[in-house]
Design a protein around this motif. Structure first.
Motif, PDB file in Angstrom:
ATOM      1  N   UNK A  81       0.835  -1.202   0.000  1.00  0.00           N
ATOM      2  CA  UNK A  81       0.000   0.000   0.000  1.00  0.00           C
ATOM      3  C   UNK A  81       0.867   1.247   0.000  1.00  0.00           C
ATOM      4  N   UNK A  82       0.246   2.355  -0.392  1.00  0.00           N
ATOM      5  CA  UNK A  82       0.910   3.658  -0.303  1.00  0.00           C
ATOM      6  C   UNK A  82       0.915   4.106   1.158  1.00  0.00           C
ATOM      7  N   UNK A  83       1.833   4.976   1.519  1.00  0.00           N
ATOM      8  CA  UNK A  83       1.916   5.488   2.882  1.00  0.00           C
ATOM      9  C   UNK A  83       0.598   6.120   3.324  1.00  0.00           C
ATOM     10  N   UNK A  84      -0.081   6.813   2.399  1.00  0.00           N
ATOM     11  CA  UNK A  84      -1.339   7.483   2.721  1.00  0.00           C
ATOM     12  C   UNK A  84      -2.449   6.511   3.113  1.00  0.00           C
ATOM     13  N   UNK A  85      -2.280   5.234   2.769  1.00  0.00           N
ATOM     14  CA  UNK A  85      -3.286   4.217   3.073  1.00  0.00           C
ATOM     15  C   UNK A  85      -2.986   3.459   4.352  1.00  0.00           C
ATOM     16  N   UNK A  86      -1.970   3.871   5.069  1.00  0.00           N
ATOM     17  CA  UNK A  86      -1.526   3.147   6.247  1.00  0.00           C
ATOM     18  C   UNK A  86      -1.885   3.883   7.531  1.00  0.00           C
ATOM     19  N   UNK A  87      -2.101   3.103   8.586  1.00  0.00           N
ATOM     20  CA  UNK A  87      -2.302   3.628   9.937  1.00  0.00           C
ATOM     21  C   UNK A  87      -1.324   2.881  10.842  1.00  0.00           C
ATOM     22  N   UNK A  88      -1.011   3.486  11.975  1.00  0.00           N
ATOM     23  CA  UNK A  88      -0.028   2.882  12.865  1.00  0.00           C
ATOM     24  C   UNK A  88      -0.533   2.880  14.297  1.00  0.00           C
ATOM     25  N   UNK A  89      -0.179   1.823  15.033  1.00  0.00           N
ATOM     26  CA  UNK A  89      -0.441   1.828  16.468  1.00  0.00           C
ATOM     27  C   UNK A  89       0.598   2.749  17.104  1.00  0.00           C
ATOM     28  N   UNK A  90       0.464   3.035  18.388  1.00  0.00           N
ATOM     29  CA  UNK A  90       1.401   3.966  19.019  1.00  0.00           C
ATOM     30  C   UNK A  90       2.812   3.378  19.150  1.00  0.00           C
ATOM     31  N   UNK A  91       2.976   2.072  18.898  1.00  0.00           N
ATOM     32  CA  UNK A  91       4.314   1.464  18.875  1.00  0.00           C
ATOM     33  C   UNK A  91       4.905   1.416  17.472  1.00  0.00           C
ATOM     34  N   UNK A  92       4.151   1.861  16.464  1.00  0.00           N
ATOM     35  CA  UNK A  92       4.691   1.978  15.118  1.00  0.00           C
ATOM     36  C   UNK A  92       4.376   0.851  14.158  1.00  0.00           C
ATOM     37  N   UNK A  93       3.598  -0.140  14.561  1.00  0.00           N
ATOM     38  CA  UNK A  93       3.219  -1.196  13.623  1.00  0.00           C
ATOM     39  C   UNK A  93       2.256  -0.630  12.598  1.00  0.00           C
ATOM     40  N   UNK A  94       2.518  -0.907  11.322  1.00  0.00           N
ATOM     41  CA  UNK A  94       1.730  -0.332  10.228  1.00  0.00           C
ATOM     42  C   UNK A  94       0.726  -1.333   9.668  1.00  0.00           C
ATOM     43  N   UNK A  95      -0.486  -0.825   9.445  1.00  0.00           N
ATOM     44  CA  UNK A  95      -1.569  -1.626   8.889  1.00  0.00           C
ATOM     45  C   UNK A  95      -2.302  -0.807   7.836  1.00  0.00           C
ATOM     46  N   UNK A  96      -2.879  -1.495   6.864  1.00  0.00           N
ATOM     47  CA  UNK A  96      -3.661  -0.770   5.862  1.00  0.00           C
ATOM     48  C   UNK A  96      -4.997  -0.346   6.478  1.00  0.00           C
ATOM     49  N   UNK A  97      -5.586   0.657   5.890  1.00  0.00           N
ATOM     50  CA  UNK A  97      -6.856   1.189   6.372  1.00  0.00           C
ATOM     51  C   UNK A  97      -7.936   0.112   6.363  1.00  0.00           C
ATOM     52  N   UNK A  98      -7.948  -0.743   5.339  1.00  0.00           N
ATOM     53  CA  UNK A  98      -8.984  -1.770   5.226  1.00  0.00           C
ATOM     54  C   UNK A  98      -8.903  -2.782   6.363  1.00  0.00           C
ATOM     55  N   UNK A  99      -7.696  -3.211   6.729  1.00  0.00           N
ATOM     56  CA  UNK A  99      -7.543  -4.167   7.831  1.00  0.00           C
ATOM     57  C   UNK A  99      -7.974  -3.552   9.155  1.00  0.00           C
ATOM     58  N   UNK A 100      -7.573  -2.312   9.402  1.00  0.00           N
ATOM     59  CA  UNK A 100      -7.980  -1.659  10.648  1.00  0.00           C
ATOM     60  C   UNK A 100      -9.498  -1.500  10.693  1.00  0.00           C
ATOM     61  N   UNK A 101     -10.096  -1.134   9.576  1.00  0.00           N
ATOM     62  CA  UNK A 101     -11.548  -0.961   9.536  1.00  0.00           C
ATOM     63  C   UNK A 101     -12.249  -2.272   9.866  1.00  0.00           C
ATOM     64  N   UNK A 102     -11.835  -3.376   9.249  1.00  0.00           N
ATOM     65  CA  UNK A 102     -12.446  -4.684   9.538  1.00  0.00           C
ATOM     66  C   UNK A 102     -12.237  -5.073  11.005  1.00  0.00           C
ATOM     67  N   UNK A 103     -11.045  -4.823  11.528  1.00  0.00           N
ATOM     68  CA  UNK A 103     -10.714  -5.151  12.915  1.00  0.00           C
ATOM     69  C   UNK A 103     -11.614  -4.367  13.877  1.00  0.00           C
ATOM     70  N   UNK A 104     -11.759  -3.075  13.647  1.00  0.00           N
ATOM     71  CA  UNK A 104     -12.593  -2.243  14.523  1.00  0.00           C
ATOM     72  C   UNK A 104     -14.051  -2.672  14.434  1.00  0.00           C
TER      73      UNK A 104
END
Length: 163
Positions: A81-104
């Protein structure tokens, strides 16, 4: 907007315009119920349009990142994914927006919890990360409905933990 009723029914043309003096929307429709319905449709169309633009921006960003060789791997689905499509936990692990959305969505609508002894959404990473996602990262991935339900769940968990 053009509103059409069943065959043979009336046809109304409604125009929303901004007044230079007052920053409110005016409608030529006098029926309050119809005006409310039209306002609802207008809001939904505006939200849909904003979501479509965000998705288009994501597609362009990913295409550019792929061309430049600057993609980032999601730690959940392992997609690029592009950087703009990524989110990070406060420890810096990167996930795509789609995975975080499904998880939430699973946490909020399925389990009804945010993790063991957590009042913040715990990290997806399986390596024992104690990190969590802040509201800035969550709002980047979630639509208003899911964010509202997340906030409600978080509030109830904080109150429950306080007792």
């Amino acid at each position: 907007f053009i509103v059409k009723f069943p065959p043979g029914g009336a046809k109304y043309s409604v125009t929303f315009c901004k007044s230079n003096k007052a920053k409110s929307k005016k409608s030529s429709v006098t029926d309050e119920t119809l005006r409310d319905e039209l306002q609802y449709v207008h809001t939904k169309m505006r939200d849909w349009h904003a979501a479509a633009l965000r998705d288009w921006d994501r597609v362009k960003a990913r295409k550019q990142a792929e061309e430049d060789g600057n993609t980032i791997e999601c730690s959940c689905c392992f997609g690029d994914y592009a950087f703009e499509e990524m989110v990070a936990c406060n420890d810096g692990h990167l996930f795509c927006i789609d995975c975080l959305k499904r998880y939430v969505e699973e946490k909020v609508f399925g389990h009804g919890d945010l993790g063991v002894n957590h009042t913040e959404l715990s990290c997806i990473c399986l390596d024992g990360c104690d990190g969590w996602f802040n509201n800035e990262q969550l709002s980047k991935a979630l639509d208003n409905k899911v964010m509202k339900k997340y906030d409600e769940l978080q509030t109830s968990l904080v109150l429950e933990k306080a007792n």
